[in-house]
Design a protein around this motif. Structure first.
Motif, PDB file in Angstrom:
ATOM      1  N   ASP B 173       0.857  -1.180   0.000  1.00 52.21           N
ATOM      2  CA  ASP B 173       0.000   0.000   0.000  1.00 52.21           C
ATOM      3  C   ASP B 173       0.899   1.237   0.000  1.00 52.21           C
ATOM      4  OD1 ASP B 173      -2.018   1.802   0.185  1.00 52.21           O
ATOM      5  OD2 ASP B 173      -2.903   1.006   2.021  1.00 52.21           O
ATOM      6  N   GLU B 174       1.069   1.829  -1.160  1.00 53.91           N
ATOM      7  CA  GLU B 174       1.928   3.015  -1.308  1.00 53.91           C
ATOM      8  C   GLU B 174       3.325   2.774  -0.726  1.00 53.91           C
ATOM      9  OE1 GLU B 174       1.499   6.020  -2.566  1.00 53.91           O
ATOM     10  OE2 GLU B 174      -0.640   6.108  -2.957  1.00 53.91           O
ATOM     11  N   PRO B 175       4.020   1.721  -1.144  1.00 54.73           N
ATOM     12  CA  PRO B 175       5.257   1.345  -0.456  1.00 54.73           C
ATOM     13  C   PRO B 175       6.402   2.336  -0.676  1.00 54.73           C
ATOM     14  CG  PRO B 175       5.029   0.061  -2.446  1.00 54.73           C
ATOM     15  CD  PRO B 175       3.752   0.842  -2.290  1.00 54.73           C
ATOM     16  N   ALA B 176       6.305   3.202  -1.675  1.00 55.66           N
ATOM     17  CA  ALA B 176       7.444   4.076  -1.962  1.00 55.66           C
ATOM     18  C   ALA B 176       7.101   5.552  -1.824  1.00 55.66           C
ATOM     19  CB  ALA B 176       7.968   3.787  -3.374  1.00 55.66           C
ATOM     20  N   SER B 177       5.907   5.859  -1.318  1.00 55.55           N
ATOM     21  CA  SER B 177       5.503   7.264  -1.350  1.00 55.55           C
ATOM     22  C   SER B 177       6.289   8.115  -0.357  1.00 55.55           C
ATOM     23  CB  SER B 177       4.000   7.397  -1.098  1.00 55.55           C
ATOM     24  OG  SER B 177       3.681   6.912   0.169  1.00 55.55           O
ATOM     25  N   ALA B 178       6.907   7.468   0.651  1.00 55.11           N
ATOM     26  CA  ALA B 178       7.696   8.260   1.605  1.00 55.11           C
ATOM     27  C   ALA B 178       9.193   8.167   1.302  1.00 55.11           C
ATOM     28  CB  ALA B 178       7.410   7.777   3.025  1.00 55.11           C
ATOM     29  N   LEU B 179       9.547   7.641   0.126  1.00 60.31           N
ATOM     30  CA  LEU B 179      10.960   7.386  -0.172  1.00 60.31           C
ATOM     31  C   LEU B 179      11.497   8.306  -1.265  1.00 60.31           C
ATOM     32  CD1 LEU B 179      10.867   3.483  -0.227  1.00 60.31           C
ATOM     33  CD2 LEU B 179      11.193   5.004   1.726  1.00 60.31           C
ATOM     34  N   ASP B 180      12.813   8.489  -1.263  1.00 64.78           N
ATOM     35  CA  ASP B 180      13.428   9.315  -2.311  1.00 64.78           C
ATOM     36  C   ASP B 180      13.528   8.485  -3.605  1.00 64.78           C
ATOM     37  OD1 ASP B 180      15.655   7.668  -2.240  1.00 64.78           O
ATOM     38  OD2 ASP B 180      17.028   9.189  -1.502  1.00 64.78           O
ATOM     39  N   PRO B 181      13.887   9.130  -4.732  1.00 62.98           N
ATOM     40  CA  PRO B 181      13.857   8.404  -6.015  1.00 62.98           C
ATOM     41  C   PRO B 181      14.792   7.195  -6.057  1.00 62.98           C
ATOM     42  CG  PRO B 181      14.079  10.762  -6.387  1.00 62.98           C
ATOM     43  CD  PRO B 181      14.186  10.553  -4.910  1.00 62.98           C
ATOM     44  N   ILE B 182      15.910   7.258  -5.332  1.00 62.56           N
ATOM     45  CA  ILE B 182      16.846   6.129  -5.366  1.00 62.56           C
ATOM     46  C   ILE B 182      16.238   4.939  -4.628  1.00 62.56           C
ATOM     47  CG2 ILE B 182      19.163   5.353  -4.706  1.00 62.56           C
ATOM     48  CD1 ILE B 182      19.940   8.405  -4.836  1.00 62.56           C
ATOM     49  N   ALA B 183      15.714   5.205  -3.435  1.00 61.23           N
ATOM     50  CA  ALA B 183      15.079   4.134  -2.667  1.00 61.23           C
ATOM     51  C   ALA B 183      13.864   3.600  -3.419  1.00 61.23           C
ATOM     52  CB  ALA B 183      14.676   4.651  -1.294  1.00 61.23           C
ATOM     53  N   THR B 184      13.138   4.506  -4.080  1.00 63.16           N
ATOM     54  CA  THR B 184      11.971   4.092  -4.861  1.00 63.16           C
ATOM     55  C   THR B 184      12.388   3.145  -5.985  1.00 63.16           C
ATOM     56  OG1 THR B 184      10.859   6.169  -4.385  1.00 63.16           O
ATOM     57  CG2 THR B 184      10.054   4.949  -6.285  1.00 63.16           C
ATOM     58  N   ALA B 185      13.476   3.507  -6.690  1.00 64.14           N
ATOM     59  CA  ALA B 185      13.945   2.662  -7.793  1.00 64.14           C
ATOM     60  C   ALA B 185      14.333   1.279  -7.278  1.00 64.14           C
ATOM     61  CB  ALA B 185      15.130   3.327  -8.498  1.00 64.14           C
ATOM     62  N   LYS B 186      14.914   1.232  -6.075  1.00 60.44           N
ATOM     63  CA  LYS B 186      15.302  -0.070  -5.512  1.00 60.44           C
ATOM     64  C   LYS B 186      14.077  -0.924  -5.212  1.00 60.44           C
ATOM     65  CE  LYS B 186      19.859   1.023  -3.815  1.00 60.44           C
ATOM     66  NZ  LYS B 186      20.671   1.491  -2.711  1.00 60.44           N
ATOM     67  N   ILE B 187      13.048  -0.282  -4.650  1.00 59.68           N
ATOM     68  CA  ILE B 187      11.801  -1.009  -4.361  1.00 59.68           C
ATOM     69  C   ILE B 187      11.176  -1.510  -5.673  1.00 59.68           C
ATOM     70  CG2 ILE B 187       9.441  -0.810  -3.428  1.00 59.68           C
ATOM     71  CD1 ILE B 187      11.288  -0.558  -1.128  1.00 59.68           C
ATOM     72  N   GLU B 188      11.227  -0.654  -6.693  1.00 55.01           N
ATOM     73  CA  GLU B 188      10.605  -1.047  -7.963  1.00 55.01           C
ATOM     74  C   GLU B 188      11.366  -2.203  -8.606  1.00 55.01           C
ATOM     75  OE1 GLU B 188      10.141   2.479 -10.312  1.00 55.01           O
ATOM     76  OE2 GLU B 188       8.626   3.308  -8.970  1.00 55.01           O
ATOM     77  N   GLU B 189      12.696  -2.154  -8.505  1.00 53.68           N
ATOM     78  CA  GLU B 189      13.491  -3.249  -9.065  1.00 53.68           C
ATOM     79  C   GLU B 189      13.165  -4.542  -8.309  1.00 53.68           C
ATOM     80  OE1 GLU B 189      17.639  -3.090  -8.396  1.00 53.68           O
ATOM     81  OE2 GLU B 189      18.067  -4.597  -9.925  1.00 53.68           O
TER      82      GLU B 189
END
Lengths: 231, 252
Positions: B173-189
């Motif tokens: 549920d919105e797992p990356a909305s509190a993260l910066d773009p680098i952390a977001t990219a890691k979650i997406e990968e």
């Protein structure tokens, strides 16, 4: 159509649309003027067409830039994405139509330096039809009218058949008297340029269908089939 | 061919006291695929995923009707223990929520301990942290507090904790909305990698993120499932005008 919540996005899309219309208008004028240069034996008109090509090229560059800007800054989706990708493709066709009009103008200058050849009836017909095709493709784009675009695609067969008749007529003129060869050959080039220009109008029409319906009508059967999960 | 659906939702309705939060939602998620759920706040996205692991029923006054099946099994049948269910259907939330008093290592195995499972925990800690793409960053400080990690690392720790129990479905549920773009990219990968072994449902407000990570996308509006299709189709050629307006940014 409903407006974007961010009004500046709408303004940017309108600006792109207006630039494309302006480019379309310029190349239409280019075709009409180069044909008048030929029919009225007025090389000054032909020079105008050649000079106006700079403006056509400038608009092409501006449209490319506007599309890139929208893609990167807006990350468009759905109809916006289809509109912008269509713009990127048809700008190439429109610019080529402009180049072909310049080619016709150059042939006109060449032909105007020799006495006129016997009038070739089908050439006028071909020029009118090709101009109509370009106009109809642009209208279909402006109105987002896939039916109009389909008509353009269908009429391309008529363009081709007139071109083939003209080819035979000019070939006969060359065989009749070798002194006709140079001029008939130039006219044959004019006919070929017009036929090509109508092909680009067909490309524009195909992209209009994609823009409106989201279906690619080019080259049937060449797309990998996609499975869509059930709703 | 019968579709190999991991999750099947049929005629799902959900209420919070007087509010009708979900209206007759039916959709299925094929095994080893990622479904993204998009829609404005209050459209029922989060309620929908919370019905999948029966967290919705924890809210006082909440009710639901309809069927949710995982591997063809009705999750709301009386004999299904919600705790067992949540072992099979893991969840990751918007804000990283590691146990603040536990070390990194103990956070990973916390779920197992709660479930009374014993085993080679060192091996499991490494496996789960590797799966969550966090191992290399924390392997030398497994005893440190979970709070010593950055937000993005904490979120991956929570994913490792969810993975340690060996779930078959992961709800995000919105797992990356509190993260910066680098952390977001890691979650997406990570989502791309986890798809091989899991079925994932991700709720996101970020439409580009939905487009990047998912196979299929569902658009919810005012508690209704408006459109569900391949992600490519939803973002290039949606069929429903309400979807078109939402993905192009024409709101209200």
């Amino acid at each position: 159509m409903k407006a974007h919540t961010d009004k500046t996005y709408d303004a940017q899309l309108d600006d792109l649309r207006n630039k494309l219309l302006s480019l379309g208008g310029k190349v239409e004028t280019g075709i009409a003027t180069s044909m008048r240069a030929l029919q009225e034996r007025d090389s000054k008109l032909a020079e105008q067409v050649i000079a106006s090509d700079r403006e056509v090229n400038r608009l092409e560059v501006e449209i490319d830039e506007a599309c890139r800007r929208l893609l990167v800054l807006r990350q468009p989706a759905a109809s916006d994405l289809r509109f912008i990708t269509t713009a990127l493709k048809i700008v190439v066709d429109l610019e080529r139509i402009g180049d072909l009009a310049v080619n016709v103008a150059e042939r006109a200058i060449d032909l105007n330096q020799s006495p006129p050849l016997r009038p070739v009836h089908d050439l006028t017909k071909l020029a009118q039809l090709c101009q109509q095709q370009v106009r109809a493709a642009l209208d279909a784009f402006v109105d987002g009218d896939p039916t109009g675009a389909e008509a353009v695609i269908q009429h391309d067969e008529l363009v081709d058949s007139i071109y083939h008749n003209l080819f035979n007529e000019l070939l006969a003129l060359m065989m009749e008297d070798p002194r006709n060869i140079r001029r008939a050959n130039s006219l044959l080039f004019v006919a070929k340029h017009l036929e090509r220009l109508a092909d680009h109008a067909t490309n524009v029409a195909e992209m209009v269908i994609y823009m409106v319906r989201g279906t690619d009508v080019r080259h049937p059967g060449s797309r990998a089939s996609k499975s869509v999960p059930p709703a | 061919m019968i579709a190999d659906n991991k999750i099947e939702v049929r005629g799902l309705d959900a209420w919070f006291r007087g509010t009708h939060a979900l209206r007759d939602v039916s959709l299925s998620v094929p095994r080893n695929t990622v479904l993204a759920i998009i829609g404005p706040s209050g459209c029922g996205k989060s309620t929908f995923v919370r019905c999948i692991n029966r967290m919705h029923e924890l809210v006082p006054g909440a009710r639901q009707a309809g069927k949710v099946l995982v591997d063809g099994q009705d999750l709301h049948a009386r004999r299904v223990d919600p705790v067992d269910l949540r072992r099979r259907v893991g969840m990751v939330f918007q804000r990283p929520n590691p146990f603040p008093t536990l070390s990194i290592q103990d956070n990973v195995v916390a779920g197992l301990k709660l479930n009374g499972i014993r085993g080679n925990s060192a091996e499991l800690v490494e496996k789960s942290l590797r799966q969550a793409a966090l191992w290399d960053e924390v392997k030398d400080r497994l005893q440190h507090s979970a709070l010593s990690l950055s937000g993005g690392q904490q979120q991956r720790l929570c994913i490792a904790r969810a993975l340690a129990i060996g779930p078959e479905v992961l709800l995000m549920d919105e797992p990356a909305s509190a993260l910066d773009p680098i952390a977001t990219a890691k979650i997406e990968e990570l989502i791309h990698e986890l798809r091989a072994s899991l079925t994932i449902v991700i709720v996101t407000h970020n439409m580009q993120q939905a487009a990047r990570v998912s196979d299929a996308t569902a658009f919810f509006y005012l508690g209704e499932l408006v459109e569900h299709g391949s992600t490519e189709q939803i973002f290039t050629n949606p069929k429903e005008p309400r979807t078109e307006d939402y993905v192009t940014g024409k709101f209200g």
